[in-house]
Structure formats: structure tokens, C-alpha cells
Write a protein that holds these residues in place. Structure first.
Motif, short mmCIF file in Angstrom:
data_model
loop_
_atom_site.label_atom_id
_atom_site.label_comp_id
_atom_site.label_asym_id
_atom_site.label_seq_id
_atom_site.Cartn_x
_atom_site.Cartn_y
_atom_site.Cartn_z
N LEU A 85 0.84 -1.20 0.00
CA LEU A 85 0.00 0.00 0.00
C LEU A 85 0.87 1.24 0.00
O LEU A 85 1.93 1.26 0.61
CB LEU A 85 -0.88 0.03 1.26
CG LEU A 85 -1.75 -1.19 1.51
CD1 LEU A 85 -2.53 -1.02 2.81
CD2 LEU A 85 -2.68 -1.44 0.34
N PRO A 131 0.16 5.75 -0.04
CA PRO A 131 -0.84 6.81 -0.14
C PRO A 131 -1.07 7.19 -1.60
O PRO A 131 -0.12 7.31 -2.37
CB PRO A 131 -0.21 7.97 0.64
CG PRO A 131 0.74 7.31 1.59
CD PRO A 131 1.27 6.10 0.84
N LEU A 185 -1.47 4.20 8.19
CA LEU A 185 -2.40 4.91 7.32
C LEU A 185 -3.67 5.20 8.11
O LEU A 185 -4.03 4.46 9.02
CB LEU A 185 -2.72 4.05 6.09
CG LEU A 185 -1.52 3.65 5.23
CD1 LEU A 185 -1.90 2.52 4.28
CD2 LEU A 185 -1.00 4.85 4.47
N VAL A 196 -5.63 4.99 -0.93
CA VAL A 196 -4.35 4.31 -1.14
C VAL A 196 -4.31 3.70 -2.52
O VAL A 196 -5.35 3.47 -3.15
CB VAL A 196 -4.09 3.22 -0.07
CG1 VAL A 196 -3.94 3.82 1.31
CG2 VAL A 196 -5.18 2.17 -0.08
#
Length: 132
Positions: free
Chosen positions: A58, A60, A104, A110
């Protein structure tokens, strides 16, 4: 396993170069060997991908990720040195595991990257693995 495997209904994009998750929402680049397997063995370009949560990366999301596989952090569970995320992507829930250093926020957009060396690809009709 300790976290259930993600099973993703997928198809090839029109150019055959990317996995398109059912329901849309972007795509993930397919390595040439995986693409060749799908093109050779999958009926109508549809296939299933099985991927363990620890093999989804993952990051952002940003404006440069147009066309990439997008999701939103739905839940977050800190498990010692790991974080288990549930991700919402166009009506589907996926699980991803990251180190705790990658924190996160709930609701954060994401981009999902797949470790194709660890993914399993299946024919949706027969359930048979698509192998070389």
C-alpha cells in the motif's frame, strides 16, 4: 492462514497489460509471464487472483496514480509489529498487512500494488490454477 487470502475477480484490460478488478476502480500492471498465462488459458480473459494480505503493498494515493488500483482504508487493526488493514475498493473488501511503520488513516485513499511473484491465478469456471 492467519489472515484469509484475498480472492479477486479480474479480467484483462483492453490492451491486455493490466488486471482490472471487477467493478472497475483502476488496474494493476501484469508481468508478461502472468499476462501470457491468462491469455493462453483463461476463457474470455476472466480470471481469479488469490493473494495473501502480506503480498499487497500500500502507498498513499496521489494525483499521479490515475489508472492505478485505488482503494480506501476501511479499518485498521494494529497487531504488534504489523497492521492489518481492510480496504474498500468499489464494493470489495481486501485485506493487506504492513509493518507498523506504515501507519495509514481510516478513510485515507491508497494505491494497491501486487507482488505477482506470490500471487495465484485461477480459471473462474473450473477453479484450476493457470500455470506455465
Amino acid at each position: 492462514g492467519s489472515h484469509p487470502i484475498n480472492v479477486i475477480d479480474a479480467s484483462l484490460t483492453a490492451d491486455g497489460a493490466r488486471l482490472l478488478a471487477a467493478g472497475g476502480g483502476g488496474a494493476s500492471p501484469l508481468p508478461a509471464p502472468v499476462r501470457a498465462r491468462v491469455e493462453r488459458q483463461a476463457n474470455d480473459g476472466s480470471f481469479l487472483v488469490g493473494i495473501r494480505p502480506e503480498h499487497l503493498a500500500l502507498r498513499p494515493a496521489n494525483g499521479a496514480d490515475t489508472g492505478a488500483w485505488q482503494a480506501e482504508v476501511y479499518t485498521r487493526q494494529i497487531l504488534g509489529t504489523d497492521i492489518l488493514y481492510e480496504l474498500s475498493s468499489h464494493g470489495h473488501l481486501l485485506r493487506a498487512v504492513t509493518p507498523t511503520a506504515q501507519l495509514l488513516d481510516i478513510g485515507q485513499p491508497v494505491t494497491i500494488d501486487v507482488d505477482w511473484n506470490e500471487a495465484f491465478v485461477f480459471d473462474p469456471g473450473s477453479g484450476n490454477a493457470l500455470t506455465d
